[in-house]
Design a protein around this motif. Structure first.
Motif, short mmCIF file in Angstrom:
data_model
loop_
_atom_site.label_atom_id
_atom_site.label_comp_id
_atom_site.label_asym_id
_atom_site.label_seq_id
_atom_site.Cartn_x
_atom_site.Cartn_y
_atom_site.Cartn_z
N UNK A 101 5.15 -7.21 14.67
CA UNK A 101 3.96 -6.68 15.33
C UNK A 101 3.34 -5.51 14.56
N UNK A 102 4.12 -4.90 13.67
CA UNK A 102 3.61 -3.81 12.84
C UNK A 102 2.44 -4.29 11.98
N UNK A 103 2.45 -5.58 11.66
CA UNK A 103 1.38 -6.15 10.85
C UNK A 103 0.02 -5.98 11.52
N UNK A 104 -0.02 -6.15 12.84
CA UNK A 104 -1.28 -6.00 13.57
C UNK A 104 -1.81 -4.57 13.50
N UNK A 105 -0.90 -3.62 13.59
CA UNK A 105 -1.30 -2.21 13.50
C UNK A 105 -1.84 -1.89 12.11
N UNK A 106 -1.16 -2.41 11.09
CA UNK A 106 -1.58 -2.19 9.71
C UNK A 106 -2.97 -2.78 9.48
N UNK A 107 -3.16 -3.98 9.99
CA UNK A 107 -4.45 -4.66 9.83
C UNK A 107 -5.57 -3.89 10.52
N UNK A 108 -5.32 -3.41 11.72
CA UNK A 108 -6.33 -2.67 12.48
C UNK A 108 -6.64 -1.34 11.79
N UNK A 109 -5.61 -0.64 11.34
CA UNK A 109 -5.81 0.64 10.65
C UNK A 109 -6.60 0.46 9.37
N UNK A 110 -6.34 -0.65 8.69
CA UNK A 110 -7.08 -0.93 7.46
C UNK A 110 -8.56 -1.14 7.77
N UNK A 111 -8.84 -1.83 8.85
CA UNK A 111 -10.24 -2.07 9.22
C UNK A 111 -10.93 -0.77 9.62
N UNK A 112 -10.19 0.13 10.25
CA UNK A 112 -10.77 1.40 10.71
C UNK A 112 -11.05 2.37 9.55
N UNK A 113 -10.48 2.12 8.38
CA UNK A 113 -10.67 3.01 7.24
C UNK A 113 -12.13 3.03 6.76
N UNK A 114 -12.84 1.94 7.02
CA UNK A 114 -14.20 1.78 6.52
C UNK A 114 -14.20 1.85 4.99
N UNK A 115 -15.36 2.15 4.39
CA UNK A 115 -15.44 2.20 2.93
C UNK A 115 -16.36 3.32 2.48
N UNK A 116 -15.99 3.92 1.38
CA UNK A 116 -16.83 4.89 0.69
C UNK A 116 -17.43 4.16 -0.51
N UNK A 117 -18.76 3.92 -0.49
CA UNK A 117 -19.38 3.14 -1.55
C UNK A 117 -19.45 3.89 -2.88
N UNK A 118 -19.12 5.17 -2.87
CA UNK A 118 -19.04 5.91 -4.13
C UNK A 118 -17.69 5.69 -4.80
N UNK A 119 -16.83 4.97 -4.10
CA UNK A 119 -15.56 4.50 -4.66
C UNK A 119 -15.54 2.98 -4.55
N UNK A 120 -14.55 2.33 -5.14
CA UNK A 120 -14.50 0.86 -5.10
C UNK A 120 -14.27 0.38 -3.67
#
Length: 370
Positions: A101-120
């Motif tokens: 179930x840790x996989x679901x938390x990792x996936x959600x946290x990754x999605x919440x990180x968003x992106x900085x377009x001044x970085x890759x």
């Protein structure tokens, strides 16, 4: 302030495509928004060599310049994208064998990180669920890639992984890069393209769904939506298409036009259509990763006095006639319409038909989920 880049680290500097400019505009309105943040997962039923996994992705980044691209817009007249010569892939490895179930938390946290377009704005996660069960999570900002392109990079990753697993070298892929597409756009005759759209939309009026009352409860959330699934007789439809020389896309677009005509009580309707944007003269463009798609209006006259097949042929003719003039921003198209409103349609039909699953889903080892 964005980190300064050394000239020796820069491979190329190019302008943005019209759609990229639009996406950047919405990004700057709210840099924390999840709009345009894409996430794709692939379930793999096999053992994974982690070193080979990382190197395989690094070779994908090497062969696709769009995955080495960052964006700049401050203190310059027009925004630019900078292609870096080298970039070490942003890859994370997670062992979830003791708690799947840790996989679901990792996936959600990754999605919440968003992106900085001044970085890759591209990253890859690998979650180990058991010795022979893994999940790849690929996250990217839509300004980099369209759906067709995700199929390209995933296919290349698995090709790389298989080669390295068999102690074979990965050759540099000789193919067109996204910057060649940008150069192509800059050579186009925009004057002639604008003249086409001005003539095509000269009779367009603003009869839209937003002006129609559906007698909905005032408490109903306007963002609520539902899904409908339809099945059809493939052999029967294919026979009709062949007989009259029309495409499946024409059937879908024509059906939507007739539905809008009924809802708006108008014989003239306009809606958005998304195109692949790869109908251009660049060798091997179908294997190039980047943001090629575009959204264009389809203006249809659903005259009840003509036969259905003649109506569909008219739709197909419209699609065919505009092919030469598809590489233009929607805002430029709107600028030559009579009303010059912020939008000329409020519905859009997207036909997803890109090679993301044929090679992978043909094997029971891979399951691709968007």
């Amino acid at each position: 302030m964005a980190k300064k880049i050394k000239k020796t680290d820069i491979e190329n500097i190019i302008s943005l495509s019209p759609l990229q400019e639009g996406i950047l505009f919405h990004y700057l309105l709210d840099v924390k928004s999840e709009v345009y943040c894409e996430q794709l997962t692939i379930n793999i039923s096999m053992k994974i060599n982690y070193d080979i996994f990382v190197k395989s992705w690094e070779m994908v980044v090497r062969d696709n310049s769009t995955l080495r691209t960052i964006f700049r817009w401050e203190d310059i007249k027009n925004p630019i994208q900078i292609i870096l010569k080298n970039y070490k892939s942003n890859i994370e490895l997670h062992d979830c064998t003791t708690n799947i179930l840790e996989k679901n938390r990792i996936k959600e946290n990754d999605h919440l990180k968003r992106f900085d377009l001044e970085k890759i704005p591209f990253r890859v996660l690998l979650c180990k669920l058991s010795e022979e069960n893994h999940e790849i999570i690929i996250s990217f900002h839509h300004i980099l890639l369209d759906g067709w392109s995700t199929g390209i990079i995933i296919k290349e990753f698995f090709e790389n992984y298989n080669l390295l697993s068999n102690n074979q070298e990965i050759p540099v892929r000789q193919k067109a890069q996204y910057e060649q597409y940008i150069e192509h756009l800059q050579r186009l005759d925009n004057k002639r393209t604008l003249e086409f759209w001005q003539e095509y939309l000269q009779d367009l009026e603003t009869c839209r769904l937003s002006n129609i009352s559906f007698n909905e409860s005032p408490q109903k959330n306007i963002c609520d939506y539902d899904k409908e699934h339809f099945a059809y007789d493939r052999l029967g439809l294919d026979s009709i298409l062949k007989k009259y020389g029309i495409s499946k896309a024409t059937i879908i677009y024509g059906t939507w036009a007739l539905l809008l005509s009924r809802y708006t009580n108008s014989t003239e309707v306009c809606f958005g259509t998304t195109i692949s944007g790869r109908n251009i003269e660049i060798d091997n463009i179908e294997n190039t990763a980047g943001l090629f798609i575009n959204t264009l209006p389809l203006f249809s006259k659903a005259d009840p006095s003509i036969k259905l097949i003649d109506f569909l042929k008219n739709v197909q003719n419209d699609l065919s006639n505009r092919e030469e003039f598809e590489n233009i921003s929607l805002s430029d198209i709107i600028s030559v319409t009579k009303n010059k409103t912020s939008s000329i349609f409020d519905t859009i039909v997207v036909i997803e038909n890109y090679p993301i699953g044929k090679e992978l889903n043909s094997s029971s080892k891979f399951i691709v989920n968007s």
